[in-house]
Design a protein around this motif. Sequence first.
Motif, PDB file in Angstrom:
ATOM      1  N   ASP A 159       0.836  -1.193   0.000  1.00  0.00           N
ATOM      2  CA  ASP A 159       0.000   0.000   0.000  1.00  0.00           C
ATOM      3  C   ASP A 159       0.876   1.250   0.000  1.00  0.00           C
ATOM      4  OD1 ASP A 159      -2.639   1.403   0.366  1.00  0.00           O
ATOM      5  OD2 ASP A 159      -1.641   2.013   2.231  1.00  0.00           O
ATOM      6  N   LYS A 160       1.871   1.260   0.846  1.00  0.00           N
ATOM      7  CA  LYS A 160       2.795   2.389   0.913  1.00  0.00           C
ATOM      8  C   LYS A 160       3.551   2.546  -0.413  1.00  0.00           C
ATOM      9  CE  LYS A 160       6.170   2.067   3.892  1.00  0.00           C
ATOM     10  NZ  LYS A 160       6.978   2.019   5.111  1.00  0.00           N
ATOM     11  N   PHE A 161       4.022   1.432  -0.945  1.00  0.00           N
ATOM     12  CA  PHE A 161       4.744   1.428  -2.220  1.00  0.00           C
ATOM     13  C   PHE A 161       3.877   1.969  -3.349  1.00  0.00           C
ATOM     14  CE2 PHE A 161       5.624  -0.994  -6.140  1.00  0.00           C
ATOM     15  CZ  PHE A 161       6.920  -0.579  -6.389  1.00  0.00           C
ATOM     16  N   TRP A 162       2.624   1.534  -3.397  1.00  0.00           N
ATOM     17  CA  TRP A 162       1.697   1.933  -4.456  1.00  0.00           C
ATOM     18  C   TRP A 162       1.515   3.453  -4.465  1.00  0.00           C
ATOM     19  CZ3 TRP A 162      -0.430  -0.360  -8.558  1.00  0.00           C
ATOM     20  CH2 TRP A 162      -1.533   0.245  -9.164  1.00  0.00           C
ATOM     21  N   PHE A 163       1.316   4.035  -3.296  1.00  0.00           N
ATOM     22  CA  PHE A 163       1.095   5.472  -3.232  1.00  0.00           C
ATOM     23  C   PHE A 163       2.368   6.276  -3.474  1.00  0.00           C
ATOM     24  CE2 PHE A 163      -2.847   4.145  -1.215  1.00  0.00           C
ATOM     25  CZ  PHE A 163      -3.736   4.939  -1.919  1.00  0.00           C
ATOM     26  N   GLU A 164       3.510   5.726  -3.122  1.00  0.00           N
ATOM     27  CA  GLU A 164       4.771   6.406  -3.400  1.00  0.00           C
ATOM     28  C   GLU A 164       5.082   6.403  -4.898  1.00  0.00           C
ATOM     29  OE1 GLU A 164       7.632   4.373  -0.995  1.00  0.00           O
ATOM     30  OE2 GLU A 164       7.005   5.393   0.833  1.00  0.00           O
ATOM     31  N   GLU A 165       4.735   5.327  -5.574  1.00  0.00           N
ATOM     32  CA  GLU A 165       5.014   5.206  -7.008  1.00  0.00           C
ATOM     33  C   GLU A 165       4.048   6.023  -7.869  1.00  0.00           C
ATOM     34  OE1 GLU A 165       7.523   3.485  -8.680  1.00  0.00           O
ATOM     35  OE2 GLU A 165       8.393   3.327  -6.681  1.00  0.00           O
ATOM     36  N   LYS A 166       2.865   6.287  -7.367  1.00  0.00           N
ATOM     37  CA  LYS A 166       1.851   7.075  -8.067  1.00  0.00           C
ATOM     38  C   LYS A 166       1.599   6.585  -9.500  1.00  0.00           C
ATOM     39  CE  LYS A 166       2.927  11.073  -5.333  1.00  0.00           C
ATOM     40  NZ  LYS A 166       3.634  12.318  -5.245  1.00  0.00           N
ATOM     41  N   PRO A 167       1.101   5.363  -9.654  1.00  0.00           N
ATOM     42  CA  PRO A 167       0.821   4.855 -11.004  1.00  0.00           C
ATOM     43  C   PRO A 167      -0.297   5.660 -11.668  1.00  0.00           C
ATOM     44  CG  PRO A 167      -0.082   3.390  -9.356  1.00  0.00           C
ATOM     45  CD  PRO A 167       0.707   4.416  -8.609  1.00  0.00           C
TER      46      PRO A 167
ATOM     47  N   ASN B  63      -0.130  -4.999 -12.275  1.00  0.00           N
ATOM     48  CA  ASN B  63       0.779  -6.144 -12.418  1.00  0.00           C
ATOM     49  C   ASN B  63       2.234  -5.718 -12.539  1.00  0.00           C
ATOM     50  OD1 ASN B  63      -1.088  -8.171 -12.132  1.00  0.00           O
ATOM     51  ND2 ASN B  63      -1.508  -8.298 -14.321  1.00  0.00           N
ATOM     52  N   GLN B  64       2.494  -4.638 -13.234  1.00  0.00           N
ATOM     53  CA  GLN B  64       3.873  -4.152 -13.363  1.00  0.00           C
ATOM     54  C   GLN B  64       4.430  -3.713 -12.010  1.00  0.00           C
ATOM     55  OE1 GLN B  64       3.301  -1.059 -16.229  1.00  0.00           O
ATOM     56  NE2 GLN B  64       3.434  -2.455 -17.970  1.00  0.00           N
ATOM     57  N   PHE B  65       3.608  -3.008 -11.233  1.00  0.00           N
ATOM     58  CA  PHE B  65       4.062  -2.539  -9.930  1.00  0.00           C
ATOM     59  C   PHE B  65       4.137  -3.682  -8.921  1.00  0.00           C
ATOM     60  CE2 PHE B  65       3.025   1.448 -11.894  1.00  0.00           C
ATOM     61  CZ  PHE B  65       4.032   2.278 -11.427  1.00  0.00           C
ATOM     62  N   ARG B  66       3.247  -4.658  -9.064  1.00  0.00           N
ATOM     63  CA  ARG B  66       3.308  -5.825  -8.184  1.00  0.00           C
ATOM     64  C   ARG B  66       4.605  -6.590  -8.410  1.00  0.00           C
ATOM     65  NH1 ARG B  66       2.646 -10.971  -8.686  1.00  0.00           N
ATOM     66  NH2 ARG B  66       1.777 -10.827 -10.768  1.00  0.00           N
ATOM     67  N   GLU B  67       4.993  -6.756  -9.653  1.00  0.00           N
ATOM     68  CA  GLU B  67       6.250  -7.441  -9.965  1.00  0.00           C
ATOM     69  C   GLU B  67       7.455  -6.654  -9.448  1.00  0.00           C
ATOM     70  OE1 GLU B  67       6.935 -10.464 -11.140  1.00  0.00           O
ATOM     71  OE2 GLU B  67       4.771 -10.801 -11.034  1.00  0.00           O
TER      72      GLU B  67
END
Length: 78
Positions: free
Chosen positions: A40-48, A55-59
């Motif tokens: 969750d933290k990673f997702w918001f930091e990356e701002k897709p 799937n790209q961010f999960r990998e």
Amino acid sequence: MAYSLLKNGDLKTQFYNLVPSVAQMNHFHRFYCYLAYEFDKFWFEEKPESIMYFNQFREKFHDIIKSRLQDYDAVLAL
């Protein structure tokens, strides 16, 4: 992701460093919670741009976690 890391043996060092005796199911649950929180933290930091990039961010996240688990002193916990 948590199950695949357990199944292929990547979690062995994590459990050896975290658990003083035999690892139990609750240790796996704690690791699963760690993954959910950190993703969750990673997702918001990356701002897709959109959910279509999931799937790209999960990998990418999976690769980060695997590299952290390769450190023999690693303890990934909340």
